[in-house]
Design a protein around this motif. Structure first.
Motif, PDB file in Angstrom:
ATOM      1  N   ARG A 254      13.104  -4.633 -48.864  1.00  0.00           N
ATOM      2  CA  ARG A 254      11.973  -5.471 -49.273  1.00  0.00           C
ATOM      3  C   ARG A 254      11.877  -6.722 -48.398  1.00  0.00           C
ATOM      4  NH1 ARG A 254       8.775  -6.997 -53.812  1.00  0.00           N
ATOM      5  NH2 ARG A 254       7.651  -8.858 -53.129  1.00  0.00           N
ATOM      6  N   TYR A 255      12.992  -7.405 -48.208  1.00  0.00           N
ATOM      7  CA  TYR A 255      12.957  -8.622 -47.395  1.00  0.00           C
ATOM      8  C   TYR A 255      12.682  -8.303 -45.923  1.00  0.00           C
ATOM      9  CZ  TYR A 255      14.400 -11.758 -51.155  1.00  0.00           C
ATOM     10  OH  TYR A 255      14.424 -12.510 -52.302  1.00  0.00           O
TER      11      TYR A 255
ATOM     12  N   ASN B  97       8.924  -7.631 -45.544  1.00  0.00           N
ATOM     13  CA  ASN B  97       8.119  -8.826 -45.776  1.00  0.00           C
ATOM     14  C   ASN B  97       8.303  -9.907 -44.719  1.00  0.00           C
ATOM     15  OD1 ASN B  97       7.224  -7.594 -48.068  1.00  0.00           O
ATOM     16  ND2 ASN B  97       8.007  -9.113 -49.501  1.00  0.00           N
ATOM     17  N   GLU B  98       9.479  -9.935 -44.077  1.00  0.00           N
ATOM     18  CA  GLU B  98       9.807 -11.098 -43.252  1.00  0.00           C
ATOM     19  C   GLU B  98      10.044 -10.817 -41.780  1.00  0.00           C
ATOM     20  OE1 GLU B  98      12.821 -13.618 -44.841  1.00  0.00           O
ATOM     21  OE2 GLU B  98      11.971 -13.654 -46.866  1.00  0.00           O
TER      22      GLU B  98
ATOM     23  N   THR C 248       9.098   2.053 -48.582  1.00  0.00           N
ATOM     24  CA  THR C 248       9.160   0.720 -47.965  1.00  0.00           C
ATOM     25  C   THR C 248       9.724   0.820 -46.551  1.00  0.00           C
ATOM     26  OG1 THR C 248       9.452  -0.353 -50.122  1.00  0.00           O
ATOM     27  CG2 THR C 248      10.119  -1.604 -48.187  1.00  0.00           C
TER      28      THR C 248
END
Length: 613
Positions: free
Chosen positions: A41-42, A45-46, A542
């Motif tokens: 997830r991180y 997103n990043e 993801t």
């Protein structure tokens, strides 16, 4: 979230030497549970999927899950996530020991490390307080020496250390991260640390992990322990022999890879590498935090010139430094494994890369002069061990091999690409998937490249009929099975977290229920088995989103030509092959099962269903 989590994320900017503490959003905990889910997830997103993996824009994400640091057995696991410098895809690697539990005791579920230190540095975390410290005097040390020096420097022999060796410092794309002999290997994560001038991460904590519902947790734990006790394999065999016992099973099935996958099934390596040879060298065993199994078998080499080398080689290492290099000598495997751990470099990829070079020597593409005067021929144990060091330190021809088979073939040329066996740039693991086709489809579709850990087909390897019985030689139906394996393993082992060996040997029939019960009791959140399975599916989608945005297409979900064009000649899988037509059939089934397009891209409907858009 009433328990299980610390609820805190530590963000470290190495460039500015600053740290900041953030709250872990409950939405992330609900949708991803922990571990691999948090990392993915991180990352999505990043991190820009197009970023240079060895540049400051890449981030190293270290994450545990709600069961780490609790009384749940075999749950002290953590995941390192980044963009892989070896593949350009998602890099995800798991490791165990005591560090994961200690990281939770120190106050954090997730570490996000960004930027690049101006000088060598290490990260020191103790009871919720973190600082970036100078590591000049540690640069150039082996992982074992680095760990020793940090414990002395900090005056505490109970700190837990995850560090890189010289291979990571020299940015080998096979470099790993070592924590007390446990490796977060493959995919070049050690090089990511090295590119950031980060020598080590050190943790110490004294805060126990809270449990939301202790009675419910104790009941779930008791059910899990009972299932472990009832396993016909886990304690009677695995606890005594560890993963090397698999040499017998894969050899009997005709899928223990030999000679860079050119002679699988044609020779019997059980006498030299099997259980009897392993037991003769075993001196003790080691346990991870709160593990009653203790699968790590400590062995000491007994024959010259390797006498006295001590290590804990796993089955994959018996393949990489044994079968695929044709070195029928367990003492050489032990010695090579020891060097890899000291230098911080992956045993699987290094052994496979040496086997690649050995085949080039056999085919006349390389000469002894090319390989620094070393007779790098199949079966030459001393030459193999010599090249482990040369690769880790980028010495001579070792520098050509230090970034794995794909990069080496690009430098060598002369048709060497034909013998470079990899998927997406990641060398093949220890199963010849011509005789286990769901396992092969997992190699092709795993978001990290050829990775047995992302969707292990225990149905084919060990004939376990969960969720149903399968024919390992059949191609039809393997798309749906591979999705099940990947999603189940992703959540039950990589997110919870939990040791994957339990899923294979003790919990396959109840794995989702077990995860749902333990995580719900620990956290106070409510998960059903269906919720758990959906988390696994969300994780794989993801990761796929990141890879698609990085430029990966259906053509990258492939297998080496040798596996598609050369049938196995002998052994328990004689005649087996995965022709392109069968691979295409399996890919079509797999993409359909996932609700993706025929090109392997998640559809808008699937992303909406999973809450990803």
């Amino acid at each position: 979230m009433q328990g299980g989590y610390t609820g805190k994320v530590l963000r470290v900017n190495l460039t500015a030497k600053t740290t900041a503490i953030e709250d872990l959003p409950e939405e992330i905990a609900v949708n991803y549970i922990g571990g691999a889910g948090f990392g993915l997830r991180y990352l999505l997103n990043e991190v820009d999927p197009k970023t240079d993996p060895l540049g400051p824009g890449n981030k190293l994400i270290v994450s545990t899950g709600p069961l780490a640091g609790t009384e749940a057995p075999c749950a002290s696991r953590m995941m390192f996530t980044a963009k892989s410098p070896a593949t350009g895809a998602v890099a995800m690697s798991t490791t165990g020991g005591y560090f994961p539990a200690e990281m939770k005791f120190a106050g954090f579920d997730v570490l996000i490390i960004e930027g690049k230190a101006e000088e060598p540095a290490y990260l020191w975390i103790k009871d919720g307080v973190a600082s970036v410290r100078n590591a000049k005097e540690l640069w150039g040390t082996t992982t074992f020496d680095c760990e020793h020096l940090l414990k002395e420097k900090l005056g505490d022999q109970n700190v837990r250390v995850a560090c890189i060796g010289q291979a990571g410092e020299k940015l080998s794309l096979m470099a790993s991260i070592i924590n007390e002999k446990h490796a977060a290997g493959r995919k070049g994560l050690g090089a990511v640390m090295g590119s950031k001038n980060l020598k080590a991460i050190v943790v110490r904590g004294s805060n126990p992990v809270k449990i939301a519902n202790q009675e419910m947790f104790d009941q779930a734990r008791a059910r899990m322990l009972q299932a472990m006790k009832e396993s016909p394999v886990l304690f009677p065999e695995f606890a005594k022999l560890g993963t090397p016992m698999v040499v017998e099973a894969t050899s009997a099935a005709g899928i223990f890879p030999l000679k860079n996958f050119a002679a699988t099934g044609e020779h019997d390596f059980v006498p030299g590498l099997g259980v009897e040879a392993s037991l003769a060298r075993k001196i003790t065993k080691e346990y991870c935090y709160k593990c009653p199994v203790g699968c790590s078998q400590v062995k000491v080499a007994q024959s010259a010139p390797f006498t006295g080398s001590m290590s804990v080689p796993e089955y994959e290492t018996y393949y990489s430094f044994g079968g695929t290099t044709m070195v029928d000598n367990v003492d050489a495997v032990i010695a090579a494994d020891r060097l890899c751990d000291e230098f911080g470099i992956d045993t699987m990829s290094v052994g496979a890369t040496i086997a690649f070079a050995m085949e080039l020597r056999e085919k006349g593409i390389l000469t002894q002069e090319d390989t620094d005067g070393v007779d790098l021929s199949f079966g030459n144990a001393e030459a193999m061990v010599t090249f482990v060091k040369k690769i880790a330190l980028r010495q001579g021809f070792g520098d050509i091999l230090a970034d794995g088979v794909r990069k080496a073939a690009q430098k060598i040329g002369k048709g060497s690409e034909k013998y470079a066996l990899h998927v997406k740039g990641l060398e093949l693991p220890a199963y010849d998937v011509r005789g286990a086709k769901a396992h092969g489809l997992n190699y092709a579709t795993s978001y990290t490249g050829a990775d047995h850990n992302r969707g292990y087909a225990f149905q084919e390897i060990f004939s376990i009929p969960v969720p149903y019985e399968v024919d390992r030689f059949a191609a039809a139906g393997k798309g749906k099975l591979t999705k099940w394996n990947q999603d189940t393993r992703s959540v039950c082992t990589d997110c919870a977290p939990m040791c994957g060996f339990l899923l294979d040997m003790a919990l396959p029939a109840i794995c989702k229920e077990n995860t749902a019960d333990l995580v719900s009791a620990a956290t106070g959140l409510h998960f059903t088995p269906e919720d758990v399975y959906r988390v696994g599916e969300r994780c794989n989608n993801t990761a796929k989103l990141f890879n698609v945005r990085a430029g990966f297409t259906r053509t990258d979900d492939d297998l080496p030509a040798r596996l598609k064009t050369e049938p196995l000649k002998e052994g328990g899988a004689k005649g087996a092959i995965i022709p392109q037509a069968e691979l295409d059939l399996m890919l079509d089934e797999y993409y359909a099962a996932r609700g993706w397009t025929k090109d392997g891209v998640p559809t808008e409907d699937k992303l909406k269903e999973l809450g990803l858009m």
